[in-house]
Design a protein around this motif. Sequence first.
Motif, PDB file in Angstrom:
ATOM      1  N   LEU A 131      -4.244   3.845   3.246  1.00 55.69           N
ATOM      2  CA  LEU A 131      -3.143   3.977   2.626  1.00 55.69           C
ATOM      3  C   LEU A 131      -2.125   4.856   3.137  1.00 55.69           C
ATOM      4  N   TRP A 169      -8.063   4.928   1.524  1.00 51.25           N
ATOM      5  CA  TRP A 169      -8.009   3.654   1.937  1.00 51.25           C
ATOM      6  C   TRP A 169      -8.498   2.768   0.769  1.00 51.25           C
ATOM      7  N   ARG A 170      -8.044   1.535   0.852  1.00 51.74           N
ATOM      8  CA  ARG A 170      -8.470   0.674  -0.038  1.00 51.74           C
ATOM      9  C   ARG A 170      -9.195  -0.636   0.533  1.00 51.74           C
ATOM     10  N   ALA A 193       0.790  -1.264   0.090  1.00 51.06           N
ATOM     11  CA  ALA A 193       0.128  -0.016  -0.061  1.00 51.06           C
ATOM     12  C   ALA A 193       0.985   1.226  -0.099  1.00 51.06           C
ATOM     13  N   SER A 194       0.561   2.346  -0.772  1.00 49.98           N
ATOM     14  CA  SER A 194       1.212   3.644  -0.716  1.00 49.98           C
ATOM     15  C   SER A 194       0.219   4.749  -0.825  1.00 49.98           C
ATOM     16  N   CYS A 195       0.732   5.591  -0.067  1.00 45.51           N
ATOM     17  CA  CYS A 195      -0.096   6.879   0.109  1.00 45.51           C
ATOM     18  C   CYS A 195      -0.134   7.692  -1.019  1.00 45.51           C
TER      19      CYS A 195
END
Length: 163
Positions: free
Chosen positions: A99, A78-79, A55-57
């Motif tokens: 994220l 978010w995911r 996950a990446s911002c």
Amino acid sequence: MDMKEILIFGLLLVPVWTKCYQDDRELQEAAERKLMTCYPQPAEPPATAAPDSPASCPVEHFPQKSPQHLHDRSLSPWRYVLVTKKDHFPSTYAEAQCLCSGCILIQNKSPPMESHDYNSHPVIQSRVFLKKEPCDGGKKYHLKPVSVKVAVGCTCVRANTSS
């Protein structure tokens, strides 16, 4: 009969009222009926990532052109990932993953940036699932309602500061 005797008598009857199911098909059908009538489930959002994918911002992509979903418009995006628990009904559900560790700030005409003065934090909801548990002898199973804490989104909060 006093209250104590009534309570003990009631506790002895509980196992009699628990229905044990012989096969997986019968158990699945019973779970679907119980979930529909006693424990309605929320609509599941579609998974947006595999659970093990990094996950990446998305600060460099923020804001996207006309994002449709709340999870893409949030300052704490978010995911959704799919979680599977084989002994639960429903056995698969979507859970939110934040994220960013901080929150995306938009100030004046500056480009968006991630600020760690704030934290992205999951919003937790308790949901009722039915858990498959063995009856006496272990060849049959019954359904037991259990509460599971599920992350349903993320929100931006002030960072904890210790004095």
